[in-house]
Design an enzyme around this catalytic site. Structure first.
Site, PDB file in Angstrom:
ATOM      1  CG  HIS A  83      39.584  44.831  46.034  1.00  0.00           C
ATOM      2  ND1 HIS A  83      38.682  44.956  45.014  1.00  0.00           N
ATOM      3  CD2 HIS A  83      40.200  46.035  46.144  1.00  0.00           C
ATOM      4  CE1 HIS A  83      38.735  46.182  44.524  1.00  0.00           C
ATOM      5  NE2 HIS A  83      39.654  46.862  45.188  1.00  0.00           N
ATOM      6  CG  PHE A 102      34.852  43.490  53.651  1.00  0.00           C
ATOM      7  CD1 PHE A 102      35.647  43.264  54.782  1.00  0.00           C
ATOM      8  CD2 PHE A 102      35.173  44.530  52.806  1.00  0.00           C
ATOM      9  CE1 PHE A 102      36.729  44.082  55.059  1.00  0.00           C
ATOM     10  CE2 PHE A 102      36.256  45.364  53.073  1.00  0.00           C
ATOM     11  CZ  PHE A 102      37.045  45.138  54.196  1.00  0.00           C
ATOM     12  CG  ASP A 119      43.383  49.027  50.946  1.00  0.00           C
ATOM     13  OD1 ASP A 119      43.821  50.188  51.102  1.00  0.00           O
ATOM     14  OD2 ASP A 119      42.387  48.766  50.261  1.00  0.00           O
ATOM     15  CD  GLU A 132      30.263  44.345  54.466  1.00  0.00           C
ATOM     16  OE1 GLU A 132      29.889  44.416  55.658  1.00  0.00           O
ATOM     17  OE2 GLU A 132      31.016  45.195  53.950  1.00  0.00           O
TER      18      GLU A 132
END
Lengths: 278, 318
Positions: free
Chosen positions: B111, B85, B119, B60
């Site tokens: 997300h 991220f 998760d 990233e």
């Protein structure tokens, strides 16, 4: 093997000496800065701006220009001095380095200074930016070449290797990275801080075309830079072996001059050694 | 009225739809992914425009700085990954490569928040708004539903400069209509009311609507505002609502100490002193679970908003 006109080489050598004088004066006047890594980078940057790159100081935003990124942003006094000598900014402005309101920020600000192509300072980001610029050229079917100078300390950064992998993966061949291999970083010799050797083998393993040169020898530098344009299908790396603090006796190979300004006496001695006026 | 009365739609699908339409019209649009293209739906763009999509793998930091390089050469770069991220992991790359030089990079994060579900905490970022709000030159947008996501993406593509767009993973209630141009920095009035003002962002706007509906049964008239731009914040609309209703409740699927609620609090403390209550995730990390269970566990339901409204009403005019 290319043969270079003696007059060209001596012109570049004179320019390099003049830029060293600017750099030492700028950092002395600013009272802070990074002389060691500025002085090691002089010849490569001079060669790029005064012979290799397709640029026009009158049109710093010309879309077809070659790009240069100084990923090791702390070496910017050399970049600023080169830009001034090339006509991007007035030479007198060099004395404003690190002063309030100056276009010459302590680390390069692309929105402040004409000719500065990327804002850097936090290490390890410049090569990724260069990959982006090189990909943009491909999309636009433009022929410009992107040059990125990275410090050998930046080889500690994971992002440098992410960029190395990506450049190779995307078959970027209009990109040349030059490692200013002066063997020292802030805390000491690179070999003691974080081992990066075998450097050439690492880059080769990442899919790059690798050349090693003497980073203070203009013939070596010009040959490598010009050859790098002919490499197709993969990116180019030039490991420029240099001397930190090159040109000023007490700064050469001295970790202590990574990031401090010379005193008045040191400044005067440096200018005398460089044949300039203090 | 309850949640089942709303149509549930995917923000991710609408973002991808907008992106593909933009890609057809504009050659300057490029997209970057980091091994999550099928999750963030940039895979749809990649299918139509493979030469303008760059998947950099799980890198990233590299993605953000490559996006900056593309933008520096005139491209409008959309870099998309999960919110965790796309912010915390790459804060310095966003700061130096994108925000400082004010480059035309859009960070499209999916997300976000605890509705990620199973998760767990590593993926449930609840402080991304704080990070992005803190950056000079950054615009921060949290669409309330799928249609607003679509409209926001179209507007963001025309705006020149760095933008962070936050959306969730779950399908969420559609409460806005899909007409009209999304305006950056403009909060929208969804329901008028005089007794208290409920200001929501993202998924919590639908909960504010439900809460207002319930409050009406108790003869409490609640105003509902969709604050979909967190920065620049719409001070005018917020202050007007505070003055006219005399009390404010904020609701966000984000840490309540550093997100939209604190932005509104700053706005009120300087402009209109009214009782206020923040509904949000307390100062804790999330955990695995079903997204509805998690919303309940961390106090993000219409009932929590109603409770907060009563608290504010009790303090009004003291």
């Amino acid at each position: 093997m290319a043969v270079y006109d003696k007059r060209l080489i001596s012109k570049l050598e004179r320019k390099a000496n003049l830029i060293r004088q600017h750099v030492v004066r700028m950092i002395y006047l600013a009272g802070s800065g990074h002389p060691g890594g500025s002085l090691s980078a002089v010849e490569v940057i001079v060669a790029l701006y005064f012979h290799v790159m397709n640029i026009d100081p009158k049109k710093p935003d010309w879309p077809d220009r070659d790009r240069f990124i100084l990923s090791k942003g702390h070496g910017c006094p050399t970049w600023y001095a080169t830009l001034a000598e090339k006509g991007y900014i007035p030479v007198e402005e060099l004395d404003t380095l690190r002063k309030l309101g100056s276009r010459l920020q302590g680390h390069p600000d692309m929105r402040a200074c004409p000719g500065v192509e990327a804002s850097t300072g936090s290490e390890g980001q410049g090569l990724s930016m260069g990959v982006g610029m090189a990909l943009a050229a491909r999309l636009d079917r433009k022929l410009y070449h992107v040059y990125v100078m990275i410090g050998d300390g930046e080889l500690d950064c994971g992002q440098t290797w992410e960029a190395a992998m990506a450049a190779s993966h995307f078959h970027v061949d209009n990109l040349t990275a030059i490692v200013d291999r002066n063997m020292l970083q802030l805390d000491g010799p690179t070999a003691h801080i974080m081992s990066v050797e075998p450097l050439a083998d690492k880059w080769k393993a990442f899919g790059w075309h690798v050349t090693e040169i003497n980073g203070h020898d203009f013939k070596d530098i010009l040959r490598a830079l010009e050859k790098s344009k002919d490499v197709k299908g993969r990116p180019n790396l030039i490991i420029a072996h240099t001397l930190k603090g090159k040109g000023v006796s007490y700064m050469e190979g001295a970790v202590s001059f990574h990031g401090k300004a010379p005193t008045k006496e040191e400044y005067e001695q440096a200018m005398e050694e460089l044949g300039g006026k203090a | 009225m309850n949640l089942k009365d709303f149509k549930l739609e995917s923000q991710r699908e609408y973002w991808a739809k907008a992106l593909v339409e933009l890609g057809k019209k504009r050659k300057d649009i490029v997209v970057l992914s980091a091994d999550l293209s099928s999750s963030v739906k940039t895979s749809l763009f990649a299918k139509d425009f493979p030469e303008r999509h760059f998947n950099v793998g799980i890198a990233e930091q590299n993605m953000m700085s490559i996006a900056a390089g593309l933008a520096a050469c005139g491209k409008t770069a959309f870099a998309s990954t999960f919110a965790a991220f796309g912010t915390g992991r790459v804060y310095d790359q966003i700061r130096q490569s994108i925000a400082y030089p004010k480059l035309n990079v859009k960070i499209i994060a999916t997300h976000a928040g605890i509705t990620v579900g199973g998760d767990g905490a590593t993926h449930q970022i609840v402080e991304d708004l704080a990070l992005m709000r803190a950056l000079p030159n950054m615009t921060v947008i949290v669409p309330a539903d799928a249609p607003e996501t679509y409209r926001a993406i179209k507007t963001v593509a025309d705006y020149v400069g760095p933008v962070y767009v936050r959306m969730g993973r779950a399908n969420i209630p559609t409460i806005t209509n899909s007409k009209g141009k999304f305006k950056i920095g403009k909060a929208t009035l969804l329901k008028d009311g005089d007794d208290v003002c409920l200001i929501g962002t993202g998924i919590m706007v639908s909960r504010c609507m439900l809460a207002a509906h319930e409050l009406k049964k108790h003869k409490i008239s609640a105003r509902v505002i969709n604050l979909s731009t967190i920065k620049p914040i719409d001070t005018k609309t917020i202050v007007k609502a505070a003055r006219e209703t005399g009390g404010v409740v904020t609701a966000e699927e984000h840490s309540s100490i550093v997100g939209m609620g604190s932005a509104v609090a700053m706005c009120l403390v300087e402009n209109a002193h009214v009782p206020m209550k923040r509904v949000g995730i307390p100062d804790v990390f999330g955990q695995s679970g079903d997204s509805d269970e998690l919303m309940e566990k961390y106090g993000l339901t219409a009932e929590n908003i109603i409770e907060a409204a009563h608290d504010v009403l009790g303090r009004k005019g003291r």
